[in-house]
Design a protein around this motif. Structure first.
Motif, short mmCIF file in Angstrom:
data_model
loop_
_atom_site.label_atom_id
_atom_site.label_comp_id
_atom_site.label_asym_id
_atom_site.label_seq_id
_atom_site.Cartn_x
_atom_site.Cartn_y
_atom_site.Cartn_z
N VAL A 116 -1.65 2.40 1.12
CA VAL A 116 -1.08 3.54 0.42
C VAL A 116 -0.80 3.10 -1.01
O VAL A 116 -0.12 2.09 -1.24
N TYR A 117 -1.32 3.86 -1.96
CA TYR A 117 -1.12 3.56 -3.37
C TYR A 117 0.11 4.30 -3.89
O TYR A 117 0.35 5.43 -3.49
N PRO A 118 0.88 3.69 -4.79
CA PRO A 118 2.06 4.36 -5.33
C PRO A 118 1.71 5.45 -6.35
O PRO A 118 2.53 6.32 -6.63
N SER A 119 0.49 5.40 -6.90
CA SER A 119 0.05 6.39 -7.88
C SER A 119 -1.47 6.40 -7.95
O SER A 119 -2.12 5.46 -7.47
N LEU A 120 -2.03 7.43 -8.55
CA LEU A 120 -3.48 7.48 -8.72
C LEU A 120 -3.97 6.30 -9.56
O LEU A 120 -5.06 5.78 -9.34
#
Length: 172
Positions: A97-101
């Protein structure tokens, strides 16, 4: 004949939507959404949008964002999960899971973004989309307030509003 089958398909869609709403699988607010065919859709009607980023509470199995990821994957899309709420790997499945694009590696091309997040965060996500040259956003109910739609228009991002859980998805 496809024209003869259309009324039957619409009745079936309404029946499925009614069932899903009555069982709380999807919120009642979705019931009022129009059910367009994917070929008339400004985002889902675009051929070959394979790589999707879903921005929301994507690890919480009780939240619609989790189910949106599942549905897109069931229809052959590659999904990159983005959550400002939770940025850990889900241990039992090793989901990243990425914290932002911006944290999605540059060698990965994102074709479209599904916004299922607070409008307060949505405008920031749209800015990130513009920086990464992502042209298509599917915006779920509730994520479309607070200037999100007008900002998308200003940035030249093509938007479709609706719910991926009930909107027909085209085959790739």
């Amino acid at each position: 004949n496809n024209q003869q089958a259309l009324p039957t398909m619409k009745k079936l869609t309404v029946s499925v939507l009614t069932y899903l709403t009555s069982t709380s699988i999807i919120p009642k607010s979705v019931q009022s959404l129009s059910m367009s065919t994917s070929m008339e859709s400004p985002v889902l009607g675009v051929p070959n949008l394979r790589n999707w980023a879903v921005v929301g509470d994507v690890l919480n199995e009780q939240k619609p964002a989790f189910r949106v990821c599942q549905r897109l994957e069931e229809y052959g899309r590659t999904v990159y999960r983005v959550s400002p709420y939770n940025t850990r790997k889900k241990k039992e499945t090793n989901i990243i899971v990425y914290p932002s694009l911006e944290e999605i590696p540059d060698d990965i091309t994102i074709d479209a973004v599904n916004l299922i997040i607070s409008p307060r965060i949505g405008t920031t996500v749209l800015e990130s989309m513009a920086k990464k040259n992502i042209q298509y956003a599917f915006i779920q109910p509730g994520a479309d307030g607070g200037g999100v739609l007008s900002r998308a228009d200003e940035l030249g991002i093509t938007v479709q509003q609706g719910c991926v859980l009930v909107t027909p998805l085209p085959e790739l």
